[in-house]
Write a protein that holds these residues in place. Structure first.
Motif, mmCIF file in Angstrom:
data_model
loop_
_atom_site.group_PDB
_atom_site.id
_atom_site.type_symbol
_atom_site.label_atom_id
_atom_site.label_comp_id
_atom_site.label_asym_id
_atom_site.label_seq_id
_atom_site.Cartn_x
_atom_site.Cartn_y
_atom_site.Cartn_z
ATOM 1 N N THR A 14 95.050 2.445 40.822
ATOM 2 C CA THR A 14 96.170 2.996 40.062
ATOM 3 C C THR A 14 95.633 3.821 38.890
ATOM 4 O O THR A 14 94.462 3.749 38.547
ATOM 5 C CB THR A 14 97.077 1.865 39.541
ATOM 6 O OG1 THR A 14 96.315 1.015 38.678
ATOM 7 C CG2 THR A 14 97.643 1.042 40.693
ATOM 8 N N HIS A 15 96.529 4.567 38.263
ATOM 9 C CA HIS A 15 96.142 5.430 37.150
ATOM 10 C C HIS A 15 96.069 4.643 35.841
ATOM 11 O O HIS A 15 96.709 4.982 34.851
ATOM 12 C CB HIS A 15 97.109 6.609 37.024
ATOM 13 C CG HIS A 15 96.878 7.661 38.044
ATOM 14 N ND1 HIS A 15 95.923 8.636 37.913
ATOM 15 C CD2 HIS A 15 97.461 7.869 39.250
ATOM 16 C CE1 HIS A 15 95.929 9.412 38.972
ATOM 17 N NE2 HIS A 15 96.860 8.969 39.799
ATOM 18 N N THR A 16 95.270 3.584 35.849
ATOM 19 C CA THR A 16 94.991 2.851 34.621
ATOM 20 C C THR A 16 93.853 3.555 33.905
ATOM 21 O O THR A 16 93.063 4.257 34.533
ATOM 22 C CB THR A 16 94.582 1.400 34.937
ATOM 23 O OG1 THR A 16 93.445 1.424 35.803
ATOM 24 C CG2 THR A 16 95.719 0.638 35.593
ATOM 25 N N PHE A 17 93.761 3.376 32.603
ATOM 26 C CA PHE A 17 92.696 4.049 31.864
ATOM 27 C C PHE A 17 91.341 3.443 32.204
ATOM 28 O O PHE A 17 90.394 4.153 32.521
ATOM 29 C CB PHE A 17 92.943 3.984 30.355
ATOM 30 C CG PHE A 17 91.950 4.798 29.587
ATOM 31 C CD1 PHE A 17 92.077 6.177 29.519
ATOM 32 C CD2 PHE A 17 90.866 4.210 28.978
ATOM 33 C CE1 PHE A 17 91.152 6.943 28.850
ATOM 34 C CE2 PHE A 17 89.932 4.969 28.307
ATOM 35 C CZ PHE A 17 90.075 6.337 28.236
ATOM 36 N N SER A 18 91.248 2.121 32.147
ATOM 37 C CA SER A 18 90.000 1.441 32.482
ATOM 38 C C SER A 18 89.946 1.184 33.984
ATOM 39 O O SER A 18 90.968 1.161 34.659
ATOM 40 C CB SER A 18 89.897 0.123 31.720
ATOM 41 O OG SER A 18 89.852 0.355 30.329
ATOM 42 N N LYS A 19 88.734 0.993 34.485
ATOM 43 C CA LYS A 19 88.530 0.734 35.908
ATOM 44 C C LYS A 19 87.891 -0.644 36.089
ATOM 45 O O LYS A 19 87.251 -1.165 35.176
ATOM 46 C CB LYS A 19 87.662 1.822 36.527
ATOM 47 C CG LYS A 19 88.338 3.197 36.491
ATOM 48 C CD LYS A 19 87.578 4.232 37.259
ATOM 49 C CE LYS A 19 88.179 5.610 37.127
ATOM 50 N NZ LYS A 19 89.415 5.793 37.856
ATOM 51 N N LEU A 84 85.979 2.769 29.783
ATOM 52 C CA LEU A 84 86.351 4.141 29.432
ATOM 53 C C LEU A 84 86.722 4.957 30.678
ATOM 54 O O LEU A 84 86.821 6.176 30.616
ATOM 55 C CB LEU A 84 85.224 4.826 28.654
ATOM 56 C CG LEU A 84 84.925 4.224 27.282
ATOM 57 C CD1 LEU A 84 83.844 5.019 26.565
ATOM 58 C CD2 LEU A 84 86.183 4.148 26.423
ATOM 59 N N GLY A 85 86.911 4.279 31.800
ATOM 60 C CA GLY A 85 87.408 4.941 33.002
ATOM 61 C C GLY A 85 86.339 5.525 33.902
ATOM 62 O O GLY A 85 86.669 6.230 34.861
ATOM 63 N N GLU A 86 85.082 5.214 33.654
ATOM 64 C CA GLU A 86 84.011 5.777 34.478
ATOM 65 C C GLU A 86 83.880 5.037 35.800
ATOM 66 O O GLU A 86 84.180 3.850 35.888
ATOM 67 C CB GLU A 86 82.675 5.780 33.728
ATOM 68 C CG GLU A 86 81.979 4.452 33.614
ATOM 69 C CD GLU A 86 82.430 3.589 32.443
ATOM 70 O OE1 GLU A 86 81.744 2.594 32.160
ATOM 71 O OE2 GLU A 86 83.470 3.899 31.817
ATOM 72 N N ASP A 125 91.915 5.316 22.061
ATOM 73 C CA ASP A 125 92.250 4.524 20.877
ATOM 74 C C ASP A 125 93.091 3.294 21.218
ATOM 75 O O ASP A 125 93.211 2.381 20.391
ATOM 76 C CB ASP A 125 92.971 5.384 19.834
ATOM 77 C CG ASP A 125 91.998 6.170 18.969
ATOM 78 O OD1 ASP A 125 90.812 5.795 18.909
ATOM 79 O OD2 ASP A 125 92.425 7.162 18.345
ATOM 80 N N LEU A 126 93.669 3.240 22.418
ATOM 81 C CA LEU A 126 94.400 2.049 22.832
ATOM 82 C C LEU A 126 93.443 0.906 23.152
ATOM 83 O O LEU A 126 93.819 -0.259 23.089
ATOM 84 C CB LEU A 126 95.287 2.352 24.051
ATOM 85 C CG LEU A 126 96.381 3.398 23.827
ATOM 86 C CD1 LEU A 126 97.115 3.677 25.124
ATOM 87 C CD2 LEU A 126 97.348 2.942 22.735
ATOM 88 N N ILE A 127 92.210 1.237 23.488
ATOM 89 C CA ILE A 127 91.191 0.216 23.738
ATOM 90 C C ILE A 127 90.751 -0.387 22.407
ATOM 91 O O ILE A 127 90.748 -1.597 22.244
ATOM 92 C CB ILE A 127 89.983 0.816 24.495
ATOM 93 C CG1 ILE A 127 90.435 1.271 25.890
ATOM 94 C CG2 ILE A 127 88.843 -0.176 24.589
ATOM 95 C CD1 ILE A 127 89.404 2.083 26.618
ATOM 96 N N GLN A 128 90.374 0.498 21.477
ATOM 97 C CA GLN A 128 90.015 0.083 20.127
ATOM 98 C C GLN A 128 90.341 1.227 19.183
ATOM 99 O O GLN A 128 89.966 2.372 19.441
ATOM 100 C CB GLN A 128 88.524 -0.253 20.030
ATOM 101 C CG GLN A 128 88.128 -1.490 20.809
ATOM 102 C CD GLN A 128 86.635 -1.716 20.779
ATOM 103 O OE1 GLN A 128 86.050 -1.857 19.712
ATOM 104 N NE2 GLN A 128 86.025 -1.738 21.952
ATOM 105 N N LYS A 129 91.016 0.910 18.098
ATOM 106 C CA LYS A 129 91.391 1.912 17.110
ATOM 107 C C LYS A 129 90.131 2.598 16.563
ATOM 108 O O LYS A 129 89.160 1.939 16.215
ATOM 109 C CB LYS A 129 92.171 1.251 15.976
ATOM 110 C CG LYS A 129 92.768 2.230 14.996
ATOM 111 C CD LYS A 129 93.617 1.503 13.983
ATOM 112 C CE LYS A 129 94.064 2.401 12.868
ATOM 113 N NZ LYS A 129 95.176 3.246 13.176
#
Length: 181
Positions: A14-19, A84-86, A125-129
């Protein structure tokens, strides 16, 4: 020839930011990572699809150097592989300074052609500010440096797993500096 290694592999349906971290990923020639939401001949990143869904997918696969995570740790951030989506986290390669069209041979058969830099987005920034600012920098001339990895297309498919060797094949000179894709 320079070499590096695969530190981790990840994908997300799915189009989640993290993998999600996996034992292995399968690359499919001309498409990307099997089972990943960004796989395809045409662009799959939602912002780019909204502009023109018929663009070629120059972002079939995303690589980040693990050295970035060490740099971020020194700035007070804790970032995990895949977060980070890599699709591939590397070690021992200065990915950001590879020229456009560099070929990375990974494992026995997989070949990736580097198309450009990943342009980090505010979702980081949703992962960490403050993480977005931490993955951007400026050089001596004030030009923006994007540190969130590189993008590529799959030239030859195959299986990739942790510990696989990465061999770098530079393109013919003159080299073309990576730009965002």
């Amino acid at each position: 020839m320079k070499e590096g290694i695969v530190k981790s592999v990840s994908k997300s349906r799915t189009h989640t930011f993290s993998k999600n971290i996996c034992d292995k990923i399968i690359l499919i020639k001309g498409l990307g990572v099997e089972g990943d939401a960004h796989m395809g001949e045409k662009v799959k990143h939602r912002s780019r699809v909204a502009k023109d869904p018929n663009q070629p997918n120059l972002r079939q696969i995303h690589l980040i150097h693990s050295e970035l995570f060490k740099e971020l740790k020194n700035k007070g951030f804790k970032v995990l592989d895949g977060e980070l989506g890599e699709n591939i986290t590397t070690e021992g390669i200065d990915l950001l300074n590879l020229p456009k069209n560099t070929i990375l041979t990974i494992g026995d058969t997989s070949k990736i052609k580097i198309t450009g830099l990943r342009n980090p987005c505010k979702q980081i920034d949703l992962i960490q500010k403050g993480l977005m600012k931490a993955v951007l920098d400026k050089d001596k001339e004030g030009n923006l440096i994007r540190k969130a990895g590189i993008m590529g297309v799959v030239l030859e498919g195959g299986e990739i797993k942790v510990g696989d060797k990465i061999i770098i094949e530079l393109p013919q000179k003159p080299y073309v500096k990576l730009e965002r894709v």
